[in-house]
Motif scaffolding. Sequence first.
Motif, PDB file in Angstrom:
ATOM      1  N   ALA A 262       0.827  -1.211   0.000  1.00 15.27           N
ATOM      2  CA  ALA A 262       0.000   0.000   0.000  1.00 15.27           C
ATOM      3  C   ALA A 262       0.859   1.258   0.000  1.00 15.27           C
ATOM      4  N   GLU A 263       1.897   1.274   0.828  1.00 13.61           N
ATOM      5  CA  GLU A 263       2.733   2.471   0.900  1.00 13.61           C
ATOM      6  C   GLU A 263       3.502   2.683  -0.399  1.00 13.61           C
ATOM      7  N   ALA A 264       3.981   1.601  -1.009  1.00 11.50           N
ATOM      8  CA  ALA A 264       4.706   1.731  -2.273  1.00 11.50           C
ATOM      9  C   ALA A 264       3.795   2.277  -3.369  1.00 11.50           C
ATOM     10  N   ILE A 265       2.549   1.814  -3.396  1.00 10.26           N
ATOM     11  CA  ILE A 265       1.593   2.302  -4.394  1.00 10.26           C
ATOM     12  C   ILE A 265       1.341   3.790  -4.208  1.00 10.26           C
ATOM     13  N   LEU A 266       1.117   4.204  -2.972  1.00 13.29           N
ATOM     14  CA  LEU A 266       0.779   5.598  -2.697  1.00 13.29           C
ATOM     15  C   LEU A 266       1.939   6.546  -2.971  1.00 13.29           C
ATOM     16  N   HIS A 267       3.154   6.031  -2.989  1.00  9.39           N
ATOM     17  CA  HIS A 267       4.303   6.877  -3.302  1.00  9.39           C
ATOM     18  C   HIS A 267       4.302   7.300  -4.770  1.00  9.39           C
ATOM     19  N   HIS A 268       3.627   6.536  -5.631  1.00 15.92           N
ATOM     20  CA  HIS A 268       3.748   6.785  -7.068  1.00 15.92           C
ATOM     21  C   HIS A 268       2.428   7.050  -7.786  1.00 15.92           C
ATOM     22  N   ILE A 269       1.310   6.748  -7.159  1.00 15.96           N
ATOM     23  CA  ILE A 269       0.034   6.807  -7.866  1.00 15.96           C
ATOM     24  C   ILE A 269      -0.301   8.234  -8.275  1.00 15.96           C
ATOM     25  N   ARG A 270      -1.010   8.382  -9.388  1.00 19.24           N
ATOM     26  CA  ARG A 270      -1.288   9.712  -9.938  1.00 19.24           C
ATOM     27  C   ARG A 270      -2.781   9.981 -10.106  1.00 19.24           C
ATOM     28  N   CYS A 271      -3.623   9.215  -9.439  1.00 16.18           N
ATOM     29  CA  CYS A 271      -5.057   9.463  -9.522  1.00 16.18           C
ATOM     30  C   CYS A 271      -5.615   9.566  -8.104  1.00 16.18           C
ATOM     31  N   ASN A 272      -6.900   9.882  -7.991  1.00 12.53           N
ATOM     32  CA  ASN A 272      -7.539   9.893  -6.682  1.00 12.53           C
ATOM     33  C   ASN A 272      -7.534   8.478  -6.114  1.00 12.53           C
ATOM     34  N   VAL A 273      -7.342   8.360  -4.806  1.00 14.69           N
ATOM     35  CA  VAL A 273      -7.228   7.040  -4.181  1.00 14.69           C
ATOM     36  C   VAL A 273      -8.202   6.928  -3.015  1.00 14.69           C
ATOM     37  N   LEU A 274      -9.006   5.876  -3.039  1.00 18.21           N
ATOM     38  CA  LEU A 274      -9.862   5.549  -1.900  1.00 18.21           C
ATOM     39  C   LEU A 274      -9.196   4.407  -1.150  1.00 18.21           C
ATOM     40  N   VAL A 275      -8.738   4.695   0.069  1.00 12.76           N
ATOM     41  CA  VAL A 275      -8.024   3.713   0.885  1.00 12.76           C
ATOM     42  C   VAL A 275      -8.968   3.188   1.961  1.00 12.76           C
ATOM     43  N   ILE A 276      -9.150   1.875   1.981  1.00 10.58           N
ATOM     44  CA  ILE A 276     -10.051   1.249   2.944  1.00 10.58           C
ATOM     45  C   ILE A 276      -9.215   0.480   3.962  1.00 10.58           C
ATOM     46  N   PRO A 277      -9.242   0.890   5.224  1.00  7.20           N
ATOM     47  CA  PRO A 277      -8.438   0.201   6.239  1.00  7.20           C
ATOM     48  C   PRO A 277      -9.087  -1.100   6.681  1.00  7.20           C
ATOM     49  N   THR A 278      -8.278  -1.996   7.188  1.00  9.25           N
ATOM     50  CA  THR A 278      -8.810  -3.276   7.664  1.00  9.25           C
ATOM     51  C   THR A 278      -9.738  -3.087   8.849  1.00  9.25           C
ATOM     52  N   THR A 279      -9.627  -1.953   9.531  1.00  9.78           N
ATOM     53  CA  THR A 279     -10.452  -1.719  10.716  1.00  9.78           C
ATOM     54  C   THR A 279     -11.785  -1.087  10.387  1.00  9.78           C
ATOM     55  N   SER A 280     -12.039  -0.747   9.107  1.00 14.95           N
ATOM     56  CA  SER A 280     -13.292  -0.056   8.767  1.00 14.95           C
ATOM     57  C   SER A 280     -14.465  -1.018   8.789  1.00 14.95           C
TER      58      SER A 280
END
Length: 280
Positions: A262-280
């Motif tokens: 997840a962290e590696a993806i967020l370092h490079h992604i170029r679009c809007n991101v919806l992140v869903i945590p395991t605790t949600s």
Amino acid sequence: MSKLFIIEPQEAAQTDVIAKGVELAKLLNKEPQVFAYCYESLPQTVVYEEAEQQILAHKKRQMAEKMQRMGAEDVPVNVTWYKYLCEHAVNYSKENDFDLIVKGMCESDHMLPTDWHLLRTTKVPVMLLTENPLNQGSGVLLALDLDTIKPEKLRLNEQILQQGRQLAEATGSELHVAHIVRVPKIIRDLEVLNMQQLVKEAYQRHQTLLDDLGLDKEQIHIICGDPAQCLYQLTCRLRSQYLVMGACQRQGLMGWVIGNTAEAILHHIRCNVLVIPTTS
């Protein structure tokens, strides 16, 4: 009606988070509320209390003018004196039954510490909005881990599917699903594995689940390689407006990371991101 928590951007260069958050709330049939934060380190004196009230009053006037210019005077605005905005956002959103936090982010390779802290501690999904040109795309890409057997990740897959479908339907976007067969770079470079065969086997292994998705074959993407790199390239190729992904939040000493992928993806992604945590 469910509620959407919009964090006023702290950086002038960020995308217009409030306007986009209000628009997103309307599309998702959620009640938007805007939260603006201010804080200054001042001496603990009577003058300090007066200065705090003056700063808060000034911020409230600014926010009222901003909402009026947007034509969104009916959207509640909460101006809060709080040093650590993410700490307040995480606790308040959970205690008051918000089901989505919206926050702007700078270019993905310059994510702020507050962004990381929010993702590592949030109890509800977080939508990170970017000002990058790719956010003008029209697709919603879901990143699923089809090979997992862990109960928490299986539940996470279900939540990604549910929220991704809702987002695609609300925004009128085409839905795509991606599954990355993780193959280390050294294995790829040595060409000791047949990548096409791995992809074929993955399709066969998950055929029942893929059929149940009800998507055309052009909307399903199984790729071999590094997950972060593959998802980055896929969002660019599809011109995805949104990427929906899960994040495994860890406890204890490992609580400062949300999962290497997840962290590696967020370092490079170029679009809007919806992140869903395991605790949600």
